[in-house]
Motif scaffolding. Structure first.
Motif, PDB file in Angstrom:
ATOM      1  N   ALA A 109       0.834  -1.203   0.000  1.00 17.96           N
ATOM      2  CA  ALA A 109       0.000   0.000   0.000  1.00 17.96           C
ATOM      3  C   ALA A 109       0.867   1.251   0.000  1.00 17.96           C
ATOM      4  O   ALA A 109       0.539   2.243  -0.648  1.00 17.96           O
ATOM      5  N   LYS A 110       1.989   1.202   0.690  1.00 16.06           N
ATOM      6  CA  LYS A 110       2.870   2.374   0.746  1.00 16.06           C
ATOM      7  C   LYS A 110       3.488   2.669  -0.614  1.00 16.06           C
ATOM      8  O   LYS A 110       3.712   3.830  -0.950  1.00 16.06           O
ATOM      9  N   VAL A 111       3.782   1.647  -1.394  1.00 14.95           N
ATOM     10  CA  VAL A 111       4.353   1.855  -2.719  1.00 14.95           C
ATOM     11  C   VAL A 111       3.381   2.653  -3.580  1.00 14.95           C
ATOM     12  O   VAL A 111       3.763   3.644  -4.208  1.00 14.95           O
ATOM     13  N   VAL A 112       2.139   2.238  -3.594  1.00 14.79           N
ATOM     14  CA  VAL A 112       1.127   2.943  -4.397  1.00 14.79           C
ATOM     15  C   VAL A 112       0.942   4.360  -3.873  1.00 14.79           C
ATOM     16  O   VAL A 112       0.879   5.314  -4.649  1.00 14.79           O
ATOM     17  N   GLU A 113       0.897   4.502  -2.547  1.00 16.49           N
ATOM     18  CA  GLU A 113       0.730   5.823  -1.941  1.00 16.49           C
ATOM     19  C   GLU A 113       1.901   6.743  -2.297  1.00 16.49           C
ATOM     20  O   GLU A 113       1.708   7.901  -2.670  1.00 16.49           O
ATOM     21  N   SER A 117       1.989  10.423  -4.257  1.00 13.60           N
ATOM     22  CA  SER A 117       2.386  11.674  -3.620  1.00 13.60           C
ATOM     23  C   SER A 117       3.666  12.268  -4.210  1.00 13.60           C
ATOM     24  O   SER A 117       3.811  13.482  -4.274  1.00 13.60           O
ATOM     25  N   MET A 118       4.590  11.441  -4.654  1.00 13.67           N
ATOM     26  CA  MET A 118       5.871  11.939  -5.152  1.00 13.67           C
ATOM     27  C   MET A 118       5.881  12.127  -6.661  1.00 13.67           C
ATOM     28  O   MET A 118       6.818  12.680  -7.209  1.00 13.67           O
ATOM     29  N   ASN A 119       4.856  11.700  -7.341  1.00 12.53           N
ATOM     30  CA  ASN A 119       4.843  11.714  -8.791  1.00 12.53           C
ATOM     31  C   ASN A 119       4.392  13.078  -9.315  1.00 12.53           C
ATOM     32  O   ASN A 119       3.281  13.519  -9.039  1.00 12.53           O
ATOM     33  N   PRO A 120       5.245  13.752 -10.100  1.00 14.35           N
ATOM     34  CA  PRO A 120       4.846  15.046 -10.647  1.00 14.35           C
ATOM     35  C   PRO A 120       3.720  14.932 -11.679  1.00 14.35           C
ATOM     36  O   PRO A 120       3.077  15.920 -11.995  1.00 14.35           O
ATOM     37  N   LEU A 121       3.472  13.727 -12.167  1.00 16.17           N
ATOM     38  CA  LEU A 121       2.404  13.528 -13.143  1.00 16.17           C
ATOM     39  C   LEU A 121       1.026  13.466 -12.492  1.00 16.17           C
ATOM     40  O   LEU A 121       0.016  13.344 -13.184  1.00 16.17           O
ATOM     41  N   ALA A 122       0.989  13.560 -11.152  1.00 18.29           N
ATOM     42  CA  ALA A 122      -0.269  13.409 -10.429  1.00 18.29           C
ATOM     43  C   ALA A 122      -1.317  14.422 -10.876  1.00 18.29           C
ATOM     44  O   ALA A 122      -2.502  14.178 -10.752  1.00 18.29           O
ATOM     45  N   ASP A 128      -5.668   9.432 -12.603  1.00 16.78           N
ATOM     46  CA  ASP A 128      -6.447   8.517 -11.767  1.00 16.78           C
ATOM     47  C   ASP A 128      -6.552   7.142 -12.418  1.00 16.78           C
ATOM     48  O   ASP A 128      -6.458   6.118 -11.744  1.00 16.78           O
ATOM     49  N   ALA A 129      -6.731   7.120 -13.735  1.00 18.66           N
ATOM     50  CA  ALA A 129      -6.809   5.840 -14.456  1.00 18.66           C
ATOM     51  C   ALA A 129      -5.480   5.112 -14.379  1.00 18.66           C
ATOM     52  O   ALA A 129      -5.435   3.893 -14.180  1.00 18.66           O
ATOM     53  N   MET A 130      -4.381   5.861 -14.518  1.00 13.70           N
ATOM     54  CA  MET A 130      -3.059   5.247 -14.439  1.00 13.70           C
ATOM     55  C   MET A 130      -2.818   4.709 -13.034  1.00 13.70           C
ATOM     56  O   MET A 130      -2.263   3.622 -12.856  1.00 13.70           O
ATOM     57  N   GLN A 131      -3.244   5.433 -12.007  1.00  9.93           N
ATOM     58  CA  GLN A 131      -3.074   4.994 -10.633  1.00  9.93           C
ATOM     59  C   GLN A 131      -3.869   3.709 -10.378  1.00  9.93           C
ATOM     60  O   GLN A 131      -3.381   2.788  -9.737  1.00  9.93           O
TER      61      GLN A 131
END
Length: 183
Positions: A109-113, A117-122, A128-131
């Motif tokens: 779960a931490k990897v996905v989180e 949070s650290m991804n500039p593409l957020a 959201d689809a990519m996540q």
């Protein structure tokens, strides 16, 4: 399933048939593997002797999946496991494996989180689809090892899971289309 807080009790009869005490029906090894994939703990008891056979049946499930080409354990790891049984010395391998899998479950779960949070593409449209795709990938790669909360386990029926997968596929296709237009 009924109470996910305690292990699902499976009784093995003298005929070697496996009986699910919650649903009052016979089950197969594949059914038991499904319960485990869904996050349920199982306990398999010999009805006559009362012996706990859980370990033997779990190893049998793993062996059957490995023999079908669904290899998870590299040959080097299998060799190390055999060596740990044959040395006669106290081995650190079981404790190491248990801690490794615990870390994997906790870290999933931490990897996905962290990816979010650290991804500039957020802030990118379609993120959201990519996540969702990343989460599905992590679940697939870990074979459902994460247990989730008791409320999550066994909550979604198979049809909803299928609908979720279809939605993820649609979102991924839309994202790919948007990316191809950006080129």
């Amino acid at each position: 399933m009924a109470d996910t807080g305690k292990p699902l009790l499976i009784k093995r009869y003298a005929s070697r048939r496996l009986y699910n005490t919650e649903t009052s029906d016979y089950v197969t090894l594949e059914d038991i593997a499904g319960f485990i994939r869904d996050g349920r703990e199982v306990q398999i008891i010999d009805l006559k002797s009362g012996d706990d056979l859980t370990r033997q049946y779990l190893l049998q499930i793993i062996a059957e999946h490995e023999s079908r080409g669904e290899s998870v354990l590299p040959v080097d790891v299998l060799n190390d496991l055999v060596r740990s049984y044959m040395t006669g010395k106290v081995s650190v391998v079981p404790e190491f494996l248990q801690q490794s899998f615990t870390m994997l479950r906790d870290g999933q779960a931490k990897v996905v989180e962290n990816m979010t949070s650290m991804n500039p593409l957020a802030k990118m449209p379609g993120f959201d689809a990519m996540q969702a795709q990343q989460e599905a990938f992590m679940k697939t790669m870990t074979g459902g090892w994460s247990r989730g909360t008791e409320a999550e386990v066994g909550e979604k029926p198979a049809q909803e899971n299928s609908e979720d997968l279809d939605a993820i596929k649609r979102q991924l296709a839309e994202l790919q289309e948007k990316l191809s237009k950006l080129k």
